[in-house]
Design a protein around this motif. Sequence first.
Motif, short mmCIF file in Angstrom:
data_model
loop_
_atom_site.label_atom_id
_atom_site.label_comp_id
_atom_site.label_asym_id
_atom_site.label_seq_id
_atom_site.Cartn_x
_atom_site.Cartn_y
_atom_site.Cartn_z
N ILE A 19 0.88 -1.04 -0.19
CA ILE A 19 0.01 -0.08 -0.13
C ILE A 19 0.84 1.08 0.01
O ILE A 19 1.73 1.51 1.03
N ASP A 20 0.82 1.90 -1.22
CA ASP A 20 1.35 3.18 -1.27
C ASP A 20 0.83 4.29 -0.17
O ASP A 20 -0.01 4.41 -0.30
N LEU A 21 2.04 4.82 0.47
CA LEU A 21 1.63 5.96 1.40
C LEU A 21 1.94 7.22 0.97
O LEU A 21 1.94 8.27 1.78
N GLN A 26 7.72 5.66 4.28
CA GLN A 26 6.69 5.05 4.83
C GLN A 26 6.04 4.10 3.86
O GLN A 26 5.59 4.44 2.76
N ARG A 27 5.61 2.98 4.41
CA ARG A 27 5.23 1.89 3.73
C ARG A 27 4.85 0.72 4.21
O ARG A 27 4.86 0.42 5.33
N VAL A 28 3.43 0.23 3.56
CA VAL A 28 3.02 -0.85 4.54
C VAL A 28 2.52 -2.15 3.62
O VAL A 28 2.21 -1.78 2.42
N VAL A 30 0.86 -6.18 3.32
CA VAL A 30 0.17 -7.08 3.83
C VAL A 30 0.34 -8.41 3.20
O VAL A 30 0.29 -8.43 1.76
N LEU A 40 1.46 -8.55 8.72
CA LEU A 40 1.57 -6.98 8.57
C LEU A 40 2.98 -6.33 8.74
O LEU A 40 3.49 -6.76 9.68
N VAL A 42 5.19 -3.05 8.37
CA VAL A 42 5.31 -1.62 8.61
C VAL A 42 6.77 -1.21 8.26
O VAL A 42 7.84 -1.64 8.93
N PHE A 43 7.04 -0.36 7.33
CA PHE A 43 8.33 0.27 7.11
C PHE A 43 8.26 1.82 7.28
O PHE A 43 7.15 2.39 6.61
N THR A 44 8.96 2.38 8.28
CA THR A 44 9.11 3.72 8.58
C THR A 44 10.31 4.48 7.97
O THR A 44 10.73 5.58 8.41
N THR A 51 10.20 -2.07 9.98
CA THR A 51 10.25 -1.55 11.27
C THR A 51 9.46 -2.34 12.22
O THR A 51 10.19 -2.75 13.40
N ALA A 52 8.49 -2.93 11.92
CA ALA A 52 7.47 -4.05 12.56
C ALA A 52 6.90 -5.02 11.90
O ALA A 52 6.43 -4.60 10.58
N VAL A 53 6.77 -6.07 12.23
CA VAL A 53 6.10 -7.10 11.55
C VAL A 53 5.08 -7.72 12.67
O VAL A 53 5.51 -8.02 13.72
N LEU A 54 4.05 -7.87 12.04
CA LEU A 54 2.88 -8.53 13.13
C LEU A 54 2.26 -9.68 12.32
O LEU A 54 1.86 -9.60 11.24
N THR B 51 6.96 -0.03 18.33
CA THR B 51 7.86 -0.09 17.55
C THR B 51 7.84 0.63 16.19
O THR B 51 8.84 0.81 15.56
N GLN B 60 -6.10 6.02 2.90
CA GLN B 60 -4.89 5.26 2.79
C GLN B 60 -5.20 4.09 4.01
O GLN B 60 -5.40 2.84 3.72
#
Lengths: 75, 75
Positions: A19-21, A26-28, A30, A40, A42-44, A51-54, B51, B60
């Motif tokens: 998903i383009d932010l 910043q990117r996410v 799934v 999920l 999350v790239f920040t 940065t985080a993986v769920l 995190t 978004q």
Amino acid sequence: MGQGVHMQELPGIGKRYDIDLGSATQRVSVVVRRGDIRDLYVFTSKGDEPTAVLELSREQALKLGAVLTGTFFEG
Amino acid sequence: MGQGVHMQELPGIGKRYDIDLGSATQRVSVVVRRGDIRDLYVFTSKGDEPTAVLELSREQALKLGAVLTGTFFEG
């Protein structure tokens, strides 16, 4: 709603949605795995390391999705 | 669907939703601010420091929510 979401087949795994932010940093993403687990990412910051993986079950993903789309109501 | 989601009013800001992931270390929170900005907080370790934090526009958030709930289709 297709704009801003890029889907990629991951053979043997499932589908990955980016998903383009509108941001360079910043990117996410799934990953919807077979068996309905959703990861999920999350790239920040720049780079390929998230940065985080769920890891979310289908039910957890539905709850988070409902909150994000504003369709969540106290049950 | 109310189970596993805790909502808290944040006076003057909006609403905060905490989604229980059944884990002592993993947690995700969404703050729906007035004006429709949604902040996504991902916690993957113990403690109060997230995190990763993402600021999402309404659009978004809808895209991410659609992917998570499986209602996203290529447009």
